[in-house]
Design a protein around this motif. Structure first.
Motif, PDB file in Angstrom:
ATOM      1  N   GLU A   5      25.807  63.583  14.309  1.00 55.49           N
ATOM      2  CA  GLU A   5      24.682  63.869  13.691  1.00 55.49           C
ATOM      3  C   GLU A   5      23.410  63.268  13.884  1.00 55.49           C
ATOM      4  O   GLU A   5      23.455  62.109  13.340  1.00 55.49           O
ATOM      5  CB  GLU A   5      25.061  64.631  12.220  1.00 55.49           C
ATOM      6  CG  GLU A   5      24.133  65.497  11.418  1.00 55.49           C
ATOM      7  CD  GLU A   5      24.269  66.757  12.255  1.00 55.49           C
ATOM      8  OE1 GLU A   5      23.062  67.504  12.342  1.00 55.49           O
ATOM      9  OE2 GLU A   5      25.332  67.204  12.396  1.00 55.49           O
ATOM     10  N   GLY A   6      22.440  63.941  14.241  1.00 54.28           N
ATOM     11  CA  GLY A   6      21.124  63.304  14.661  1.00 54.28           C
ATOM     12  C   GLY A   6      20.981  62.395  15.436  1.00 54.28           C
ATOM     13  O   GLY A   6      19.804  61.851  15.935  1.00 54.28           O
ATOM     14  N   LYS A   7      22.096  62.134  16.426  1.00 57.50           N
ATOM     15  CA  LYS A   7      21.972  61.343  17.665  1.00 57.50           C
ATOM     16  C   LYS A   7      21.417  62.230  18.690  1.00 57.50           C
ATOM     17  O   LYS A   7      21.528  63.612  18.967  1.00 57.50           O
ATOM     18  CB  LYS A   7      23.498  60.916  18.134  1.00 57.50           C
ATOM     19  CG  LYS A   7      24.105  60.248  17.003  1.00 57.50           C
ATOM     20  CD  LYS A   7      23.632  58.774  16.933  1.00 57.50           C
ATOM     21  CE  LYS A   7      24.367  57.848  15.789  1.00 57.50           C
ATOM     22  NZ  LYS A   7      24.057  56.551  15.842  1.00 57.50           N
ATOM     23  N   VAL A   8      20.808  61.555  19.724  1.00 59.14           N
ATOM     24  CA  VAL A   8      20.400  61.964  21.225  1.00 59.14           C
ATOM     25  C   VAL A   8      21.136  61.667  22.399  1.00 59.14           C
ATOM     26  O   VAL A   8      21.255  60.191  22.521  1.00 59.14           O
ATOM     27  CB  VAL A   8      19.007  61.961  21.290  1.00 59.14           C
ATOM     28  CG1 VAL A   8      18.275  62.420  22.546  1.00 59.14           C
ATOM     29  CG2 VAL A   8      18.169  62.828  20.094  1.00 59.14           C
ATOM     30  N   ALA A  28      28.807  69.771  19.224  1.00 57.09           N
ATOM     31  CA  ALA A  28      29.438  70.437  18.312  1.00 57.09           C
ATOM     32  C   ALA A  28      29.568  69.179  17.148  1.00 57.09           C
ATOM     33  O   ALA A  28      29.698  69.710  15.948  1.00 57.09           O
ATOM     34  CB  ALA A  28      31.087  70.613  18.687  1.00 57.09           C
ATOM     35  N   GLU A  29      29.484  67.882  17.370  1.00 57.12           N
ATOM     36  CA  GLU A  29      29.550  66.900  16.591  1.00 57.12           C
ATOM     37  C   GLU A  29      27.914  66.625  16.070  1.00 57.12           C
ATOM     38  O   GLU A  29      27.788  65.350  15.395  1.00 57.12           O
ATOM     39  CB  GLU A  29      30.150  65.723  17.143  1.00 57.12           C
ATOM     40  CG  GLU A  29      31.614  65.970  17.217  1.00 57.12           C
ATOM     41  CD  GLU A  29      32.256  65.816  15.977  1.00 57.12           C
ATOM     42  OE1 GLU A  29      31.839  65.441  14.959  1.00 57.12           O
ATOM     43  OE2 GLU A  29      33.361  66.724  16.053  1.00 57.12           O
ATOM     44  N   GLY A  30      27.126  67.274  16.520  1.00 54.60           N
ATOM     45  CA  GLY A  30      25.603  67.176  16.072  1.00 54.60           C
ATOM     46  C   GLY A  30      24.612  66.811  16.864  1.00 54.60           C
ATOM     47  O   GLY A  30      23.455  66.574  16.644  1.00 54.60           O
ATOM     48  N   ALA A  31      24.902  66.218  18.183  1.00 51.36           N
ATOM     49  CA  ALA A  31      24.172  65.567  18.867  1.00 51.36           C
ATOM     50  C   ALA A  31      23.155  66.296  19.816  1.00 51.36           C
ATOM     51  O   ALA A  31      23.792  67.492  20.213  1.00 51.36           O
ATOM     52  CB  ALA A  31      25.011  64.762  19.940  1.00 51.36           C
ATOM     53  N   ALA A  32      21.935  66.052  20.010  1.00 46.17           N
ATOM     54  CA  ALA A  32      21.158  66.848  20.977  1.00 46.17           C
ATOM     55  C   ALA A  32      21.233  66.139  22.310  1.00 46.17           C
ATOM     56  O   ALA A  32      21.554  64.977  22.437  1.00 46.17           O
ATOM     57  CB  ALA A  32      19.637  66.592  20.373  1.00 46.17           C
ATOM     58  N   LYS A  92      14.108  60.598  20.715  1.00 44.80           N
ATOM     59  CA  LYS A  92      14.777  59.240  20.751  1.00 44.80           C
ATOM     60  C   LYS A  92      15.787  59.407  21.714  1.00 44.80           C
ATOM     61  O   LYS A  92      16.024  60.521  22.195  1.00 44.80           O
ATOM     62  CB  LYS A  92      15.229  58.769  19.434  1.00 44.80           C
ATOM     63  CG  LYS A  92      16.226  59.670  18.757  1.00 44.80           C
ATOM     64  CD  LYS A  92      16.835  58.966  17.556  1.00 44.80           C
ATOM     65  CE  LYS A  92      17.853  59.812  16.917  1.00 44.80           C
ATOM     66  NZ  LYS A  92      18.588  59.138  15.862  1.00 44.80           N
ATOM     67  N   LEU A  93      16.382  58.232  22.101  1.00 48.05           N
ATOM     68  CA  LEU A  93      17.607  57.953  22.686  1.00 48.05           C
ATOM     69  C   LEU A  93      18.749  57.304  21.908  1.00 48.05           C
ATOM     70  O   LEU A  93      18.369  56.167  21.613  1.00 48.05           O
ATOM     71  CB  LEU A  93      17.569  57.545  24.175  1.00 48.05           C
ATOM     72  CG  LEU A  93      18.564  57.288  25.104  1.00 48.05           C
ATOM     73  CD1 LEU A  93      19.421  58.605  25.317  1.00 48.05           C
ATOM     74  CD2 LEU A  93      18.291  56.668  26.199  1.00 48.05           C
ATOM     75  N   ASP A  94      19.890  57.867  21.955  1.00 53.55           N
ATOM     76  CA  ASP A  94      21.101  56.915  21.293  1.00 53.55           C
ATOM     77  C   ASP A  94      22.231  56.689  22.344  1.00 53.55           C
ATOM     78  O   ASP A  94      22.622  55.546  22.163  1.00 53.55           O
ATOM     79  CB  ASP A  94      21.647  57.615  20.001  1.00 53.55           C
ATOM     80  CG  ASP A  94      20.556  57.782  18.973  1.00 53.55           C
ATOM     81  OD1 ASP A  94      20.137  56.833  18.459  1.00 53.55           O
ATOM     82  OD2 ASP A  94      19.950  58.968  18.818  1.00 53.55           O
ATOM     83  N   ILE A  95      22.397  57.546  23.100  1.00 51.67           N
ATOM     84  CA  ILE A  95      23.757  57.438  24.017  1.00 51.67           C
ATOM     85  C   ILE A  95      23.352  57.869  25.291  1.00 51.67           C
ATOM     86  O   ILE A  95      22.824  58.919  25.460  1.00 51.67           O
ATOM     87  CB  ILE A  95      24.791  58.564  23.307  1.00 51.67           C
ATOM     88  CG1 ILE A  95      25.162  58.136  21.841  1.00 51.67           C
ATOM     89  CG2 ILE A  95      26.159  58.453  24.054  1.00 51.67           C
ATOM     90  CD1 ILE A  95      25.697  59.590  21.125  1.00 51.67           C
ATOM     91  N   LEU A  96      24.008  57.118  26.179  1.00 53.04           N
ATOM     92  CA  LEU A  96      23.920  57.477  27.524  1.00 53.04           C
ATOM     93  C   LEU A  96      25.169  57.491  28.188  1.00 53.04           C
ATOM     94  O   LEU A  96      25.741  56.585  27.892  1.00 53.04           O
ATOM     95  CB  LEU A  96      23.178  56.422  28.428  1.00 53.04           C
ATOM     96  CG  LEU A  96      23.217  56.345  30.049  1.00 53.04           C
ATOM     97  CD1 LEU A  96      22.540  57.824  30.456  1.00 53.04           C
ATOM     98  CD2 LEU A  96      22.391  55.347  30.742  1.00 53.04           C
TER      99      LEU A  96
END
Length: 306
Positions: A5-8, A28-32, A92-96
């Motif tokens: 949730e809230g992650k990009v 489904a777990e909240g990421a954009a 923002k960016l959290d995950i690649l």
């Protein structure tokens, strides 16, 4: 609330197969999610915006947030655009996650320079294309307590040395080396870097002749679904995985495994330059029994030397 949730996130190769499964699970777990997929054929020809657009439509219809990009990930301009899009569209960016890949299988004596270059380009340069701007972004945040994630995709083809995939095997082992480097260089910026070696029935494995892909022949078997890779990717993307970096993990069917990192397992030392005969005797006396007991000894058996 979902675990992302809230992650990009940015996911390459996200229009089909394993990449699409990861996109759906992340959303489904909240990421954009920024979904990149060139939509090329399995050997990298052509392009089609449809796969990325379709996955985005599914995510949005389910109440999630996603945006499509149909660029060639091995083009550095595409990699930069994906990171910029994540920041401009979602803040923002959290995950690649780097999944995009192609196959051009040949035995090494039949492998053209073009087929070597094409596979290396998509896999290795494709990872560089996104990792470099993502790393720049993470570094600029100056937040050692962040939970940034880089998830790369390797393959058992490289880890085991697939005989008919020298280009693919080389690229995928290169991804592991890149992952080791990223884990060390980016840790102080709150980044973990790990790689996944997946086993699933996908569009790419479907191009491999039946006699060489026995484990993936039954594509209707639910244990062979690309969806089975997504839970491991989700864990690595989550805050809970902060302790884990610089590792390669395996997801195949309903099994998840952890590979060891290479290490010296036996060593010979000398006080000066080696006498060649003495070195040969010591190698055979000290290394051969150990090497013969390890999985790679299968290569020696191919030569009838065990």
């Amino acid at each position: 609330m979902g675990s992302l949730e809230g992650k990009v996130a940015v996911v390459t190769g996200g229009g089909r197969g394993i990449g699409a499964s990861i996109v759906r699970r992340f959303a489904a777990e909240g990421a954009a999610v920024v979904v990149n997929d060139l939509g090329a054929t399995a050997d990298g020809q052509g392009g089609d915006a449809g796969p990325a657009d379709q996955v985005v439509k599914e995510v949005v219809a389910a109440g999630g947030r996603a945006i499509a990009d149909g660029g060639d990930v091995a083009d550095t301009a595409t990699g930069q655009r994906l990171i910029d899009t994540a920041v401009s569209e979602f803040g923002k960016l959290d995950i690649l996650v780097n999944v995009a890949g192609i196959l051009r299988d040949r035995m090494i004596f039949n492998l053209s320079e073009e087929d070597w270059d094409a596979v290396i380009r998509v896999h290795l340069k494709g990872h560089y294309s996104t990792v470099r701007p993502a790393a720049q972004y993470f570094r600029e945040q100056r937040n050692p307590d962040a939970n940034y994630r880089i998830i790369n995709f390797s393959s058992v083809s490289g880890l085991d040395g697939s005989p008919g995939q020298p280009n693919y095997a080389a690229a995928k082992m290169g991804v592991i080396g890149l992952t080791y480097s990223l884990a060390q260089s980016l840790a102080k910026y709150g980044v973990t870097a790990n790689s996944i070696s997946p086993g699933a029935a996908t569009r790419l494995t479907g191009t491999v002749p039946d006699e060489k892909r026995a484990n993936f022949r039954n594509e209707e078997d639910p244990s062979r679904s690309p969806d089975n890779i997504a839970p491991l990717a989700l864990y690595l993307a989550s805050d809970r995985s902060r302790w884990l970096t610089g590792r390669t993990l395996r997801a195949s069917g309903y099994d998840v495994g952890l590979y060891n990192n290479p290490e010296v397992i036996r060593q010979l030392s000398s006080t000066g330059p080696w006498d060649q005969e003495r070195l040969a005797d010591l190698i055979e006396g000290n290394f051969r029994s150990v090497a013969d007991g390890l999985p790679p000894s299968v290569f020696a058996r191919q030569l009838g030397r065990n």
